[in-house]
Every structure is written in structure tokens, then in C-alpha cells.
Scaffold this active site. Sequence first.
Site, short mmCIF file in Angstrom:
data_model
loop_
_atom_site.label_atom_id
_atom_site.label_comp_id
_atom_site.label_asym_id
_atom_site.label_seq_id
_atom_site.Cartn_x
_atom_site.Cartn_y
_atom_site.Cartn_z
N GLY A 89 40.15 38.16 43.15
CA GLY A 89 39.89 39.34 43.98
C GLY A 89 41.16 39.85 44.63
O GLY A 89 42.13 39.13 44.80
N GLN A 127 43.41 50.04 46.01
CA GLN A 127 42.89 49.02 46.94
C GLN A 127 44.01 48.48 47.82
O GLN A 127 43.84 48.31 49.03
CB GLN A 127 42.25 47.88 46.15
CG GLN A 127 40.91 48.23 45.57
CD GLN A 127 39.91 48.50 46.67
OE1 GLN A 127 40.05 49.13 47.55
NE2 GLN A 127 38.85 48.05 46.68
N GLU A 139 40.48 42.75 49.68
CA GLU A 139 40.81 42.54 51.10
C GLU A 139 42.25 42.06 51.28
O GLU A 139 42.71 41.93 52.41
CB GLU A 139 39.87 41.48 51.69
CG GLU A 139 38.41 41.88 51.67
CD GLU A 139 37.51 40.69 51.94
OE1 GLU A 139 37.01 40.58 53.06
OE2 GLU A 139 37.31 39.86 51.02
N THR A 171 43.21 51.76 40.04
CA THR A 171 42.32 51.54 41.19
C THR A 171 42.75 50.29 41.97
O THR A 171 42.52 50.23 43.18
CB THR A 171 40.86 51.43 40.73
OG1 THR A 171 40.78 50.47 39.67
CG2 THR A 171 40.35 52.76 40.25
#
Lengths: 744, 323
Positions: free
Chosen positions: A708, A644, A711, A640
Site C-alpha cells: 500500500g 496519492q 497513507e 494515480t
Amino acid sequence: MVTSSPGRSVDRVDGAAKVTGAAKYAADNRLPGIVHGHLVTSTIARGTIRSMDVRAARAAAGVIAVYTPADPLRLLPPQNPIIQIAGEARRPLQDREVRYHGQIIGLVVAETFEQARDAAALVRVTYRPHGDPLRASFAEAARDAVIPDPPWSQPVYFRADGVTPIDQALANSQVTVSATYDQPPKQHNAMEPHSAVAMWEGGRLTVYSGTQGPALHALEIAEALGVDKRNVHVISPYVGGGFGGKVVTWAPTLLAAAAARALGRPVKVVTTREQLFTVTGHRTEFTQQVTLGASRDGRLNAVKHEGVSNMLIENPTRVVGELYDSPNLHLVTRIATMDVPKTTIMRAPGYEAGSFALECAMDEMAGELGMDPVELRTKNDLTTSYPLPEASERLPFSSRHLKECYQVGARRFGWSRRRAEPRAVTDGDRLVGMGMASGVLPASQFVAAARVRFRANGTVNVASANADLGTGALTALAILGADSLGIPVDRVKPALGTSLLPVNWEGDAMMGAAGSAGTTTLASAVHTAARDAIKALIAHAVAHEASPFHGMDTEDVHYERGVLTAGAKSTPFGRLLTTTRTGGIEATTVAELKEEADRYAFASYAAYFCEVRVDRWTGEARLSRMTTVVDAGAIVNAKTARSQIVGGIIMSLGQALLEDARLEADTGRIANANLADYLLPVNADVPPLDVHFLDHPDTNYNHAGVRGLGELSSVGAAAAIANAVYNATGVRVRQLPITPDKLI
Amino acid sequence: MRPITFTALSTVREALERPAGGSAYLAGGTTLIDLMKLEVMTPSHVLDIRRLPLRGIRRQSDTLVIGAMEHMSDVADHELVTGAYPVLAEALVQSASPQIRNMATIGGNLLQRTRCGYFRDTTTPCNKRAPGSGCPAIDGENRMHAIFGTSDACVATHPSDLAVALVALEASVLLRSRSGERSVRLDDFYRLPGSTPHQENQLLPGELVMGVSVPALSWARRSTYVKVRDRRSYEFALTSAAVAVDVKHGLIADARVAVGGVGTKPWRLSGVERALKGRPMRQDTFESAVARAADGARPLSHNGFKPALLRRTIVRALVKLAG
């Protein structure tokens, strides 16, 4: 427990439900007695509603109610500053003012969707336009843009000697490049349109509505309707894309909830594809000017980056502060005011646009210096963080491997074959070019609450009021739970997506899956809750009379890999709970972040290398291959995570070559407000994408070592494509998108 | 609600006997249903002609005849098309998406309406949709609009790729009404907007498109369709060129050139054809032959690039055929 297995690839726990259609998204909910609302929107951009003739609509078959500013559903204004900035400070139907084209001015509720839609088309509106000129031209609005009041998008004036003005520092530089970069407004339009089903039972409201943060969603709905947040129950197990567009609550959900209360029946409102362009927020247009000064050997001496946006927190000038060491910085963002649909958060706010300008400028500087773009970036790689307003002292980076991204990426891609001079490589009638750029995303994590519950059947429930936007967060939660407890992933039952799950109502965690903080937030929350649940399990084991550990000291009982042991005694938790006839033992805890998280600077990094082919006759530029190397700490689920990164790159491909919301300056109307005319990449535009993750767990940040990445690949990838187009053609396009007309 | 009657027809006779007022034939539905949802087309009677026997892709003596109800995807793949008329097959596979090509028909393709955003938005004026209401595209968003055949009333581009290829091949459209059958050259079938942009073609009330006939052109084996667009698939042309050349001993004996994305109807460039004839099949020929390809073009505020892009598009097609 450190999770460091970048090769680990776990299928989505909800994959089967999604591909079989069993997964219920908000609009899939059919409740007994449900009625349907359809939005009426304005056809002018600025003025006052003089009259709305709703007689035909009210008389139409199946119509139950028509709400307008003259006969409104009452909605209270938002209190939270983030909602005021990223959402609509003025709720629709509360006054007769029209502030943008496509604003909601009515809601028609009928027995069926078709009846509501038909009646909505019968509403006749007259307007009184305002005399003052419409502010729908960004170029004009940018001239009047102002530096905003604190705390948002504040300027940075960072000077080596504390005094030399930036223009002097630039003049003192041996080599300078300076250019203006523009990009048009862009649209969210995620796969799942904003939609809601709302139902009241007594004083309690249940809302099915796609959201990035179920808790913030519940809070905002409660505030708008003037009820206690604990009486609002948001159910959002599946979300068809967030990207920042579902952080705040948009009017369709609020209107559904208000209409359901007024009518005493469940109400569904689904925003049409065309309405999404105006009734939910979009990404602002930008103009940016970047001037770089460097020494002849390629060391940056001064960076002046000025930008204008139409969104208070879309600050494009901060990227350099995360990437390059320059003794002089001048970073100024101004905010324009326009009569256009609301701008909101969209994937990597500020960084998406800023990286395009900065990373193209770096490519231009490399060309000016005759230096390889990788070498220029490596030479200027930042070693400690800047003392920017948000962080008053220089901090060491906890785990920064950007240089390794460049090295590994260059090798995987075959960067050494690049010819520095443009137009040097052709393949038949196609010009072939290579380009690269850096990506960076400051890390963030929120202090969330989570629950871990050991169950007698040998499974563990792990839950938090966060959201899976389609990213795979639910699967990541199962993995984080399994790693925290040392048990197989398939014994963990994860739950996200409702406001009834554990919430920390203090702070930013209510926003849920935002700021690429979904996985980091869950990592700390699950780690803390697992620790407490193990404590509770051991306490239960020594306290319960039927337990083999009864009467022992808790310190003598140890938990490992799902099993309790004390001396020679050993019992799996499932058997223990079965023996004690206990359904489950749980702990609900607010996360404790690591102390080290305050002592270092944290960010995720990427390097992009790509090849484009440009038809020498027609100017059509197509991406032909791309390698992306990512340094984002430990990778919880490679499958996954790759999705992204790939998704962000495809979005960047749209940014670079396609996406362009065409705003009419004289009417404020979006001329291409549909997905046939607003171009997104299609499969044929997307070549095979090589994504590689470095393996450097960042355990200063959280126990799982994750930062993270959601983005990240929206930052810099578009610049890599633009730089490749320049290398192919010798044409430097600084106004996105790079369409054929700009290359002939 | 807008009530409509929906009638499924099974014979051509039935189709022709139906009253014409306020009725619309439904073939693939990819235009009609779309525009009915937008309330741009508001027929009272929808006549479903999907079962009519208007199928078949066959050679009649030297002519290729394609039934109006053949699907775009089937024609694109057909052996009579791919070998003899590559320009047709290429124009079709570069149109729309596979899903649409599986539904849309040849007759419907030729009658599809413009993609002009103002035509499709009933909250704005449009002389084509609401005669006399005005044309916001002339001073508005017109990047995709036409530079040939425009008028003060309308600048909308004809959207069909297939039609451009058929005009290059001098194809005719076969029409039938109660008074009989007629054949009209496709180039003549389409009308320029003038002051009546709502009248797009020569189709008379009660007339039905039966099919298309493509005359034999042995050298059409050397033909191609180049479509320039912002994205690689599922997008209308910025410019396009349907080109066929007859090359004998290195010289161009004959040529056909029609272009799309630039005209209010498919645009044949006879001047370019003449300029190619008798010249060597070489790049310098191509570049000089297209020099005046955009003469008479009237670019708008956002599509000033189209004349240059058009010339390059034609060269691209010729270079491809030379290669």
C-alpha cells in the site's frame, strides 16, 4: 504474474466521466418523490435537552416531519468494535443527552432542501447544562489520560537485558535529546460532504451514500435499522474523498434511511460544510514526549516515546518500531476522554502524528551529534522486525529499501548542498533551509472476494465490493485484471462501489478501501478469481459441443493472453464464447493470500527532502521544493500513485504549516468550523513536487508485488518541513502548525 | 421562509428613491449573499444595483476616481492604478481569490463586514450583530482580532486590504443621497466600535457609495502593500502594511504608513511617518521608526504576537521599497 513497470501511467477509466460531470455522486441522485432532510445540531457541549419547540418548524411550508429525541427515528447501537471506536457508539436522537457541541438533535424533512433548511432554523431548544466541568481542554484531559485496556494501543516495554528501566538506559546513553511535540485536532472535510439518498421498495433499502466500504456500510445500516444486511443495497460508484472519514457510517446516512422508511418516500440528507466539522469524526489532538538516547557515534540505545490522544486507535508511539533499531524501547500511549465531537480514523492513524514527533526528535539528535540526518537514519536502519505484542517473533523484512530511498532522494534533491548550521543560507530577505525525514507504513491486505467474467464480446468484467475514493482504484482494478489475464487494459471492464458485488462478509475486507489496503486487497482477490475464471473457461471449452476443444482433457488446453490453445488449435476466449453461444463464463472467489505473507514483515517506505523559505521579517514559512522517494513494491499505475503521494504531501503541508481546529475550552465549540477559517493549503502554497518510485516488486506479499501507499506520505513529510524550518531559522517549533507568530 | 423582495435597478435616482428600512443594496454579493445565507444579514428588500452606471477608472484633473461598481480584479489590473499606485494594486491582488475579485466591487469591498467568527455565528452573542448581547471574542478565540481601536463591546478586525491602502493614500469615499453628494475622507468614514459596534461607518440611511477618489501623490509610485498571513493566498491578514515613501537624495522626504489586520478600522500610523521623515532610507532607520508603532495596542489572549509582527511587517515593506 509480476507487474513491475513503475513508468506505466494509465489514464483513469472514469476520468472523462468525472471531468464532464457525468459521474454521479451520492447527492446527485434525484428520485421521483424525493424529500429532503436537514440536520438540527446542539449549541451546547454538555447537558440535557429540556425542550425542543418544533411547532413553528412543523407549521412551516413544505415540512413533512420533524424528528427529535422526543419523537425519534429509532436507530440501534453498533455491534462491531471498530464502529464503536471510530464511529458513534450512541446513535443520535435516541436520548436527550448532549455529549458535544454540534451534536445532531433533530432532523427536519421537507419537500425541498430550502424548506427543510429554513424549518430547521425555526426549531427552538432549551437545555439543562450539567453541573460537572466540561472536558474540552485537551491539555487538562491529557493529565487524566489512561493506558487503554487490551487490545488497542498497548504499551511496549522492550529491554535489551530484560531488566534495565528505560530511564536508566537513557541515563546510560552518551547523548540524549528530549522534547514535547503537540499537534491540534484536524478535520476531515473531504471534497464530497457526507450525504445520502435512501429509498425503500418493499422490505428492501437502496442507499446512495459515499463510503470506503460498501459492504460494511450496508451491514452497519442494516444493523442500525434492524433489517437483514442482504436487504440493504449500497450504491457508491464515486466517492469524493475518504481518508478514513467514510469507513464507518455517520448519522446523516442512517437518518436518511430511517426517515425514508418512516415516510415511505425517498429521502436525501446532505451534511453542510459547517456541520461536517461536528457530525462526522475528526482527527484527535496529540501531545507526545520523545526522549532518544544514543552513543556518540550515533547508534540509538534507547527510545522513550509517550503520547496522548483522544482516539483509541490513534497510537503515535509505534513508528520507531518500523524504522530504527534500538535495544531499548518504551512506548506508551494514553487515551484522554473529552466532551468534544467524535474522533475517528484519519489518514495514517498514529503514524501521522507519531512520525512528526519521532522524525523531529531524530533531527534534533543529529544536530546534537553533529551528524548528517541521513547518516544518523542510515546507521540505525532496522534489519529485522521487533517482537512487538502483535508479532511475537522477529521476522525478516521481505523487501525493505529505505536506505536506497535516502540515497536516491539525497541525490535528486541535492542534499549535499545543505549547510548543517541553521540560518546559514539566505536568498534576499528569505532564510532558506533544508530538511529531511523518513516515512513508513506497515503493509496490510484483506481477504476479499472478486468476480472475473469472460464475455463473448472479448471483454472481461472484474468486480469486487470495494471502493474508489478518488484514488484511481477502479483503474488499478482494470490494470490488475488485465495483468492477471494477459490482455490489454481497455478490454477489462472494472466495477467497484456497490454492496451487490462480491463480498467476503468474514473479516476486515468489508472495510474496503481502508488502511492503504485497497490495491493490495484487490490484487490478491483478482489474481485468485482470474485463476478460477480461467479454469472455468477451460472446463467450458472442453465440455461444450460447439467448442473446438470439445472432448479434450482440461490439462491439454492452455490459456495465455486471452487465447485458449491445445496443440495446433487456438481460439480467443471471445470467439470461443461466441461459438458456444455463451454470454459469459465467470468465477467468484475469495482471495487466497500467499503463504510467504506470514513469514516476513512488510511495510512501505519513503524518504522526504525539502526546502523551505522563511521571510526573515514576517516569519512566513513556505515550502519551496520537495523530493519524495517511495519504496512501495510494484507500482500498478504511476499516474494515480503519484497523485496519492502528492495528495499526502499536501495534507502534510497543511499539518505542518496550517491546519488547526480551534476548540474553545470553555464551550466545546469549534471556533473555526468553516473552510475560510480552518486553513487548508491552496494552490499557491504548493510548489512543484518531485516524486520518484523505486522498482522493487514485493512478490512475497502478493502476486502483483504491490504494497500500500495511500497513507504513506502522511507519515514523516510534516517532520521534513519542520526540520527544514529549523535549518532555515534556528527556531525549533514543536507545536504545530508552524505559523508566522512562532518564528518571529 | 424569510420572504424578500428583489428589485433590479437601473438608475442612481431609482436607487436613492427606494425606502431605506430593511433594504440592502446588492453589488458583487460576496458579502451580502454570504451573510444572508448565515442569517447574519436579514434584509427584507434586496436592491440590485449591478446595472447602475457606477463604473469607470479615470483621472479627473489630478485625482484618480474609481466607480463603486468596478470589480476588484479590473481595478487591480488598470494602467492608471498599477503604475501610479502600486500599493492599491498589490492590496487588491492579495485580497480574497480570483473568483471573488471578479465579482466583488470597490464599494462593496469598503463596506464588507468583519470576519469575526462570533459575528458570523448566530448561535453566539455579538454586539455588532445583536447590540447588547455581549462579545465572546474578548475572552474567546481572538487570534485574528484587533489590537487597535478596540472597546469593551467589540474587538473585531476590519477585514479590507483595499481600505488600508486607500487610507494611506488619503482617499475619500464619494456618497450620494437624495439631498445631494458629499465626500468623506475614508479615515473618517469608518467609526470606532465604542459602545455601538453595529454602527461601522458614516453612511446615512438612503446613502449610496458612488465611488472613491484618490488624490494625486506623485511619489506613490514607490509604494507597496505587504500582507502577512498564515497561508499564501485566500486568507485575511494577520498584519499588513500599506507604505509609500518619497525618497530624495537618499533621505526620506515624506512617508505614508497605514496598517491592517490589527485595527477595528484601517489604522494610519502618523507617528511612524514622522519618525521616518528626514532620515536615510536604510534598515536602521526603519527599525527605529517602527519601535513605537504598536504603542497603545491592546493585545488579547491569542494575539499577543501582533505588536511585534506589525513592526516587522512595516519594516518588511520599507525594506522592499529600499531594495
